[in-house]
Design a protein around this motif. Sequence first.
Motif, PDB file in Angstrom:
ATOM      1  N   LEU A 207       0.873  -1.347   0.070  1.00  0.00           N
ATOM      2  CA  LEU A 207       0.085  -0.129  -0.111  1.00  0.00           C
ATOM      3  C   LEU A 207       0.832   1.342   0.010  1.00  0.00           C
ATOM      4  CD1 LEU A 207      -2.898   0.594   0.007  1.00  0.00           C
ATOM      5  CD2 LEU A 207      -2.889   0.943   2.582  1.00  0.00           C
ATOM      6  N   HIS A 208       2.047   1.566   0.823  1.00  0.00           N
ATOM      7  CA  HIS A 208       2.862   2.682   0.819  1.00  0.00           C
ATOM      8  C   HIS A 208       3.410   2.837  -0.484  1.00  0.00           C
ATOM      9  CE1 HIS A 208       5.232  -0.772   2.002  1.00  0.00           C
ATOM     10  NE2 HIS A 208       6.357   0.058   1.964  1.00  0.00           N
ATOM     11  N   ASN A 209       3.735   1.648  -1.280  1.00  0.00           N
ATOM     12  CA  ASN A 209       4.364   2.005  -2.512  1.00  0.00           C
ATOM     13  C   ASN A 209       3.408   2.149  -3.897  1.00  0.00           C
ATOM     14  OD1 ASN A 209       6.994   1.728  -1.388  1.00  0.00           O
ATOM     15  ND2 ASN A 209       6.636  -0.392  -1.387  1.00  0.00           N
ATOM     16  N   ILE A 210       1.957   2.017  -3.461  1.00  0.00           N
ATOM     17  CA  ILE A 210       1.279   2.094  -4.603  1.00  0.00           C
ATOM     18  C   ILE A 210       1.023   3.372  -5.217  1.00  0.00           C
ATOM     19  CG2 ILE A 210      -1.283   1.911  -5.259  1.00  0.00           C
ATOM     20  CD1 ILE A 210      -1.232  -0.516  -3.578  1.00  0.00           C
TER      21      ILE A 210
ATOM     22  N   GLN B 142      15.149  -2.079   1.121  1.00  0.00           N
ATOM     23  CA  GLN B 142      14.571  -1.920   2.443  1.00  0.00           C
ATOM     24  C   GLN B 142      13.403  -2.675   2.859  1.00  0.00           C
ATOM     25  OE1 GLN B 142      14.212   2.278   3.228  1.00  0.00           O
ATOM     26  NE2 GLN B 142      13.508   1.886   5.230  1.00  0.00           N
ATOM     27  N   VAL B 143      13.423  -3.229   3.839  1.00  0.00           N
ATOM     28  CA  VAL B 143      12.220  -3.936   4.519  1.00  0.00           C
ATOM     29  C   VAL B 143      12.081  -3.359   5.851  1.00  0.00           C
ATOM     30  CG1 VAL B 143      11.003  -5.994   5.245  1.00  0.00           C
ATOM     31  CG2 VAL B 143      12.345  -6.030   3.047  1.00  0.00           C
ATOM     32  N   GLY B 144      10.984  -2.690   6.229  1.00  0.00           N
ATOM     33  CA  GLY B 144      10.785  -1.905   7.321  1.00  0.00           C
ATOM     34  C   GLY B 144       9.873  -2.977   8.251  1.00  0.00           C
TER      35      GLY B 144
ATOM     36  N   TRP C 145       7.268  -6.382   8.027  1.00  0.00           N
ATOM     37  CA  TRP C 145       7.323  -7.670   8.830  1.00  0.00           C
ATOM     38  C   TRP C 145       5.999  -7.927   9.366  1.00  0.00           C
ATOM     39  CZ3 TRP C 145      11.096 -11.062   7.946  1.00  0.00           C
ATOM     40  CH2 TRP C 145      12.105 -10.601   7.435  1.00  0.00           C
ATOM     41  N   ALA C 146       5.556  -6.773   9.865  1.00  0.00           N
ATOM     42  CA  ALA C 146       4.093  -6.981  10.579  1.00  0.00           C
ATOM     43  C   ALA C 146       3.108  -7.361   9.378  1.00  0.00           C
ATOM     44  CB  ALA C 146       3.415  -5.596  10.833  1.00  0.00           C
TER      45      ALA C 146
END
Length: 321
Positions: free
Chosen positions: A163-166, A288-290, A294-295
Amino acid sequence: MTLKLSLLKQQFFETPALLGSVSLFVALIPISLAPSLAKLCEQEISANAVGFHRSWIAAVVFALWNGLEALRRQQPDRQPIEQKPFTKQDVWLLLAMGSAATTSLLLWAWSLSQTSVANVALLSNLNPLFVAAAGYLLLGRRFDNRFVMGMVIALLGAIAFELHNIQFATDQILGDALAFLTAVFIATYLLLIEQLQTRFTTATIMLWRCGVTTMFLLPILPFIEERLFPYSWMGWFFIIFQALFCQVLGQGLLTYSLSRLSSGVVAVTLLLNPVLASIFAWFIFAEQVGLFDWATFAVVLAGIYLAQSSQSIVQVTNEGS
């Protein structure tokens, strides 16, 4: 409630569902690693060219596999097995399955050139909705509440992951539509394999799948790609490795799992694919994987657990091998 859960666990462990689930989760490793491996090849050839080489190399492997199986059946110490001839319906289903797989591959590659990677990852992974809808409307299947809940949770987790990259923009409408169509053809591919597993072995299905893709791409690839072959031995290494690891092992195990599990459960489990692909990219390319990623990974896993532990897990017919 306790008795119902006990019966559900008994059904899982006393049917081929356990073997199918293990095969599917193992298949996710090479399938999810494929984007990172393809990225390593992009300096020399395109994704379509990589797909072509993966297909013909895998087709050779599965042709040899089928040949060895035929020789093994002819050994004098083995009981002869009656081989039923291919019917017209069989041939059409096999061609349709291979065509659906090839079309999804081409649409996916095309969509990547027209919209963002995040949009493609999100829209092309909506296939569980189409698998469930087609199963319900066309095949008369019914899904229990546990499966529906698991599918919704896993989908929400997968959507949140991207969602945050769409990015939705008017100049990306074509790419978004292509990614959406990719999900439709992936769903068609999974449903057709499920039907074919009641009639053919995994090696035969994969031979047709890779063979159709090879024959489809062979005449058109020279017109849509400038370079068809890698120019270094390292490029060939990654292509051959992808063919054996991602196509033969990964897609082969995925196809095998559809002889043991329902296509709906397989489609939901495949929602782990973009998440695992991002984790592999994190290891290989330091992408990057924040914490939020992971959640959402945990949410997808929770949804898959519900779907995998539902009564909808088992294939409708377990006649295939």
